[in-house]
Design an enzyme around this catalytic site. Structure first.
Site, PDB file in Angstrom:
ATOM      1  N   SER A 125       0.831  -1.195   0.000  1.00 27.84           N
ATOM      2  CA  SER A 125       0.000   0.000   0.000  1.00 27.84           C
ATOM      3  C   SER A 125       0.869   1.250   0.000  1.00 27.84           C
ATOM      4  CB  SER A 125      -0.854  -0.023   1.272  1.00 27.84           C
ATOM      5  OG  SER A 125      -1.413   1.245   1.507  1.00 27.84           O
ATOM      6  N   TYR A 149      -1.941  -0.918  10.929  1.00 22.92           N
ATOM      7  CA  TYR A 149      -2.188  -1.474   9.579  1.00 22.92           C
ATOM      8  C   TYR A 149      -0.959  -1.219   8.688  1.00 22.92           C
ATOM      9  CZ  TYR A 149      -3.694  -1.580   4.717  1.00 22.92           C
ATOM     10  OH  TYR A 149      -3.766  -1.823   3.358  1.00 22.92           O
ATOM     11  N   LYS A 153       2.014  -3.845   6.941  1.00 20.06           N
ATOM     12  CA  LYS A 153       2.450  -3.897   5.540  1.00 20.06           C
ATOM     13  C   LYS A 153       3.973  -3.734   5.450  1.00 20.06           C
ATOM     14  CE  LYS A 153      -1.523  -4.420   3.483  1.00 20.06           C
ATOM     15  NZ  LYS A 153      -1.867  -5.671   2.821  1.00 20.06           N
TER      16      LYS A 153
HETATM   17  P1  NAD Z   1     -11.066  -6.723   1.227  1.00 21.71           P
HETATM   18  O1  NAD Z   1     -11.272  -6.720   2.692  1.00 21.71           O
HETATM   19  O2  NAD Z   1     -12.229  -6.459   0.339  1.00 21.71           O
HETATM   20  O3  NAD Z   1     -10.400  -8.112   0.775  1.00 21.71           O
HETATM   21  C1  NAD Z   1      -9.581  -8.881   1.629  1.00 21.71           C
HETATM   22  C2  NAD Z   1     -10.098 -10.303   1.599  1.00 21.71           C
HETATM   23  O4  NAD Z   1      -9.277 -11.105   2.451  1.00 21.71           O
HETATM   24  C3  NAD Z   1     -11.542 -10.420   2.122  1.00 21.71           C
HETATM   25  O5  NAD Z   1     -12.305 -11.199   1.224  1.00 21.71           O
HETATM   26  C4  NAD Z   1     -11.402 -11.112   3.480  1.00 21.71           C
HETATM   27  O6  NAD Z   1     -12.523 -11.915   3.793  1.00 21.71           O
HETATM   28  C5  NAD Z   1     -10.132 -11.927   3.267  1.00 21.71           C
HETATM   29  N1  NAD Z   1      -9.388 -12.228   4.497  1.00 21.71           N
HETATM   30  C6  NAD Z   1      -9.068 -11.383   5.512  1.00 21.71           C
HETATM   31  N2  NAD Z   1      -8.380 -12.036   6.465  1.00 21.71           N
HETATM   32  C7  NAD Z   1      -8.235 -13.316   6.030  1.00 21.71           C
HETATM   33  C8  NAD Z   1      -7.632 -14.470   6.584  1.00 21.71           C
HETATM   34  N3  NAD Z   1      -7.045 -14.452   7.780  1.00 21.71           N
HETATM   35  N4  NAD Z   1      -7.686 -15.628   5.879  1.00 21.71           N
HETATM   36  C9  NAD Z   1      -8.310 -15.683   4.678  1.00 21.71           C
HETATM   37  N5  NAD Z   1      -8.916 -14.623   4.109  1.00 21.71           N
HETATM   38  C10 NAD Z   1      -8.873 -13.447   4.785  1.00 21.71           C
HETATM   39  O7  NAD Z   1      -9.886  -5.683   0.896  1.00 21.71           O
HETATM   40  P2  NAD Z   1      -9.350  -5.147  -0.496  1.00 21.71           P
HETATM   41  O8  NAD Z   1      -9.657  -3.700  -0.573  1.00 21.71           O
HETATM   42  O9  NAD Z   1      -9.749  -6.037  -1.586  1.00 21.71           O
HETATM   43  O10 NAD Z   1      -7.786  -5.268  -0.232  1.00 21.71           O
HETATM   44  C11 NAD Z   1      -7.031  -6.383  -0.646  1.00 21.71           C
HETATM   45  C12 NAD Z   1      -5.593  -6.198  -0.190  1.00 21.71           C
HETATM   46  O11 NAD Z   1      -5.097  -4.958  -0.711  1.00 21.71           O
HETATM   47  C13 NAD Z   1      -5.434  -6.115   1.323  1.00 21.71           C
HETATM   48  O12 NAD Z   1      -4.247  -6.794   1.681  1.00 21.71           O
HETATM   49  C14 NAD Z   1      -5.315  -4.629   1.580  1.00 21.71           C
HETATM   50  O13 NAD Z   1      -4.578  -4.369   2.734  1.00 21.71           O
HETATM   51  C15 NAD Z   1      -4.576  -4.156   0.335  1.00 21.71           C
HETATM   52  N6  NAD Z   1      -4.797  -2.739   0.036  1.00 21.71           N
HETATM   53  C16 NAD Z   1      -6.083  -2.255  -0.077  1.00 21.71           C
HETATM   54  C17 NAD Z   1      -6.284  -0.893  -0.328  1.00 21.71           C
HETATM   55  C18 NAD Z   1      -7.678  -0.329  -0.420  1.00 21.71           C
HETATM   56  O14 NAD Z   1      -7.826   0.883  -0.247  1.00 21.71           O
HETATM   57  N7  NAD Z   1      -8.711  -1.126  -0.696  1.00 21.71           N
HETATM   58  C19 NAD Z   1      -5.184  -0.043  -0.493  1.00 21.71           C
HETATM   59  C20 NAD Z   1      -3.897  -0.557  -0.403  1.00 21.71           C
HETATM   60  C21 NAD Z   1      -3.721  -1.917  -0.133  1.00 21.71           C
HETATM   61  N1  UFG Z   2     -12.227  11.805   3.447  1.00 18.47           N
HETATM   62  C1  UFG Z   2     -13.194  12.719   3.823  1.00 18.47           C
HETATM   63  N2  UFG Z   2     -14.368  12.230   4.330  1.00 18.47           N
HETATM   64  C2  UFG Z   2     -14.624  10.896   4.461  1.00 18.47           C
HETATM   65  C3  UFG Z   2     -13.623   9.979   4.068  1.00 18.47           C
HETATM   66  C4  UFG Z   2     -12.424  10.475   3.578  1.00 18.47           C
HETATM   67  O1  UFG Z   2     -12.996  13.924   3.713  1.00 18.47           O
HETATM   68  O2  UFG Z   2     -15.706  10.527   4.950  1.00 18.47           O
HETATM   69  C5  UFG Z   2     -10.962  12.311   2.853  1.00 18.47           C
HETATM   70  C6  UFG Z   2      -9.722  11.959   3.642  1.00 18.47           C
HETATM   71  O3  UFG Z   2      -9.463  12.941   4.610  1.00 18.47           O
HETATM   72  C7  UFG Z   2      -8.665  11.904   2.529  1.00 18.47           C
HETATM   73  C8  UFG Z   2      -9.433  11.409   1.313  1.00 18.47           C
HETATM   74  O4  UFG Z   2     -10.807  11.663   1.611  1.00 18.47           O
HETATM   75  O5  UFG Z   2      -8.193  13.197   2.247  1.00 18.47           O
HETATM   76  C9  UFG Z   2      -9.268   9.920   1.060  1.00 18.47           C
HETATM   77  O6  UFG Z   2      -9.554   9.183   2.251  1.00 18.47           O
HETATM   78  P1  UFG Z   2      -9.724   7.593   2.254  1.00 18.47           P
HETATM   79  O7  UFG Z   2     -10.064   7.196   3.643  1.00 18.47           O
HETATM   80  O8  UFG Z   2     -10.648   7.186   1.165  1.00 18.47           O
HETATM   81  O9  UFG Z   2      -8.289   7.069   1.808  1.00 18.47           O
HETATM   82  P2  UFG Z   2      -6.846   7.261   2.489  1.00 18.47           P
HETATM   83  O10 UFG Z   2      -5.975   7.915   1.455  1.00 18.47           O
HETATM   84  O11 UFG Z   2      -6.936   7.912   3.801  1.00 18.47           O
HETATM   85  O12 UFG Z   2      -6.390   5.757   2.729  1.00 18.47           O
HETATM   86  C10 UFG Z   2      -6.572   4.735   1.746  1.00 18.47           C
HETATM   87  C11 UFG Z   2      -6.721   3.390   2.462  1.00 18.47           C
HETATM   88  C12 UFG Z   2      -5.432   3.036   3.160  1.00 18.47           C
HETATM   89  C13 UFG Z   2      -4.310   3.051   2.187  1.00 18.47           C
HETATM   90  C14 UFG Z   2      -4.221   4.390   1.483  1.00 18.47           C
HETATM   91  C15 UFG Z   2      -3.155   4.385   0.424  1.00 18.47           C
HETATM   92  O13 UFG Z   2      -7.776   3.455   3.404  1.00 18.47           O
HETATM   93  O14 UFG Z   2      -5.544   1.756   3.700  1.00 18.47           O
HETATM   94  O15 UFG Z   2      -5.483   4.696   0.871  1.00 18.47           O
HETATM   95  O16 UFG Z   2      -3.361   3.336  -0.453  1.00 18.47           O
HETATM   96  F1  UFG Z   2      -3.157   2.831   2.836  1.00 18.47           F
END
Ligand code: NAD
Ligand code: UFG
Length: 339
Positions: A125, A149, A153
């Site tokens: 991330s 979190y 990572k």
């Molecule tokens: P998500 O929660 O939709 O998907 C994660 C999946 O993993 C889910 O289906 C959940 O049920 C499963 N899971 C969780 N713990 C588990 C375990 N112990 N064993 C088996 N399955 C398990 O999240 P996502 O947004 O699809 O994210 C996928 C990956 O990308 C994650 O590792 C997350 O940290 C990373 N990531 C997400 C974002 C974002 O903003 N969505 C940003 C950067 C990185």
């Molecule tokens: N924001 C608002 N109101 C809300 C939600 C968010 O103003 O209700 C603003 C936040 O302050 C930020 C922007 O919208 O400026 C984006 O916020 P998000 O929560 O959507 O995303 P972040 O960038 O804070 O974080 C996300 C994921 C993290 C990941 C990161 C980088 O939640 O897990 O992107 O990939 F690490």
């Protein structure tokens, strides 16, 4: 045909990646414990692709089940999405985060090693860059964490680098995602957050559909275009396609390398809300509130390394992201639980 293991494949990014992998001709097996997803997501992937998906309900914290799985299947590579991802929650229950993310990944790597599978694509991330000193962010920027979190990572990334140093048979791609948004254009799969969304795009979408009253904008006094936070939003389908490119790259023995998956430019909170209002034709009422602790002003990628090395770049813009996100929301008022 060789098989690809997809952990967390029922989740938001995982389900979209399953579609792209199947469409690219890969033979996949998905594991998930459904802690943040449901079986319906995989059914929808089957509906989109017309192919049935091999699936086993396995928790990556359970080393015996992983061992048993690997003894029955030979995997050429693993794409590892499974884990917990909510920043705020990670501050409340840090041990769960270290157990699911760090211990789970440790189990997975140990099992892969024991079975001679050395090819891994990991969901990292942009959070690993902490508060970047300048923009855009390149992969060689210093790494840091500001919450459990993010630390989970970072620990995993360090673990991967150590693993590759100890045995260069390992090929590990650390994909650092920026802000995934949108949904599959079919409207069949998308983001389905539990309860009130923490992230901006699903929150705006629920305001547009009338489930939430108004958007709270966390601060308008940042040093950005309009004072609100700027992020690099990337269409989830573009992100999913990056994983197909990453699998191709593993064949070239890339070692352990990190790549930014982002668009390379950002939009502010108010710009996102305005785009959503325009495309949905709905009002997005908002109020300015205090800054959210831990937020940074500006965050966007330099994605040129992924372009050079993986032959990947984002192709879809803001309009497609918002249109597809809105299409998913309209067709699935309550996500996968819509009747
Ligand atoms: P998500 O929660 O939709 O998907 C994660 C999946 O993993 C889910 O289906 C959940 O049920 C499963 N899971 C969780 N713990 C588990 C375990 N112990 N064993 C088996 N399955 C398990 O999240 P996502 O947004 O699809 O994210 C996928 C990956 O990308 C994650 O590792 C997350 O940290 C990373 N990531 C997400 C974002 C974002 O903003 N969505 C940003 C950067 C990185
Ligand atoms: N924001 C608002 N109101 C809300 C939600 C968010 O103003 O209700 C603003 C936040 O302050 C930020 C922007 O919208 O400026 C984006 O916020 P998000 O929560 O959507 O995303 P972040 O960038 O804070 O974080 C996300 C994921 C993290 C990941 C990161 C980088 O939640 O897990 O992107 O990939 F690490």
């Amino acid at each position: 045909m060789s098989k690809i293991l997809v952990t967390g494949g029922a989740g938001y990014i995982g389900s979209h990646t399953c579609v792209e992998l199947i469409e690219a001709g890969y033979n996949i097996l998905v594991i998930d414990n459904f802690s943040n997803s449901c079986p319906e997501a995989l059914k929808r992937v089957e509906q989109i692709t017309g192919k049935s998906i091999a699936f086993e309900q396995i928790d990556i914290r359970d080393a015996n089940s992983l061992e048993e799985l690997f003894s029955r299947h030979q995997f050429e590579a693993v794409i590892h999405f499974a884990g917990l991802k909510a920043v705020g929650e990670s501050c409340q229950i840090p041990l769960e985060y270290y157990q699911n993310n760090v211990s789970g990944t440790l189990n997975l790597c140990q099992t892969m090693k024991a079975h001679g599978c050395h090819n891994l694509v990991f969901s990292s991330s942009a959070t690993v860059y902490g508060e970047p000193a300048s923009l855009p962010i390149t992969e060689d920027f210093p790494l840091s964490a500001t919450n459990p979190y993010g630390r989970s990572k970072l620990i995993i990334e360090d673990m991967m680098r150590d693993l590759h140093k100890s045995d260069n048979n390992w090929n590990i791609l650390l994909l650092r995602y920026f802000n995934p948004a949108g949904a599959h254009p079919s409207g069949l799969i998308g983001e389905d957050p539990n309860g009130i969304p923490n992230n901006l795009m699903p929150y705006i979408s629920q305001v547009a559909i009338g489930k939430l009253e108004k958007l709270q904008v966390f601060g308008d006094d940042y040093d950005t275009v309009d004072g609100t936070g700027v992020r690099d939003y990337i269409h989830v389908v573009d992100l999913a396609k990056g994983h197909v490119k990453a699998l191709d790259k593993l064949n070239q023995k890339p070692g352990c390398t990190a790549y930014n998956l982002g668009v390379g430019s950002g939009y502010s909170v108010l710009q996102m809300a305005a785009a959503f209002a325009k495309i949905s034709g709905r009002e997005i009422p908002h109020e300015i509130v205090e800054r959210r602790p831990g937020d940074i002003a500006n965050c966007y990628a330099d994605p040129s390394l992924a372009m050079q090395a993986l032959g990947w770049q984002a192709e879809l813009g803001l309009e497609a992201m918002v249109e597809d996100g809105w299409n998913w929301q309209k067709k699935n008022m309550d996500g996968y639980h819509t009747n």
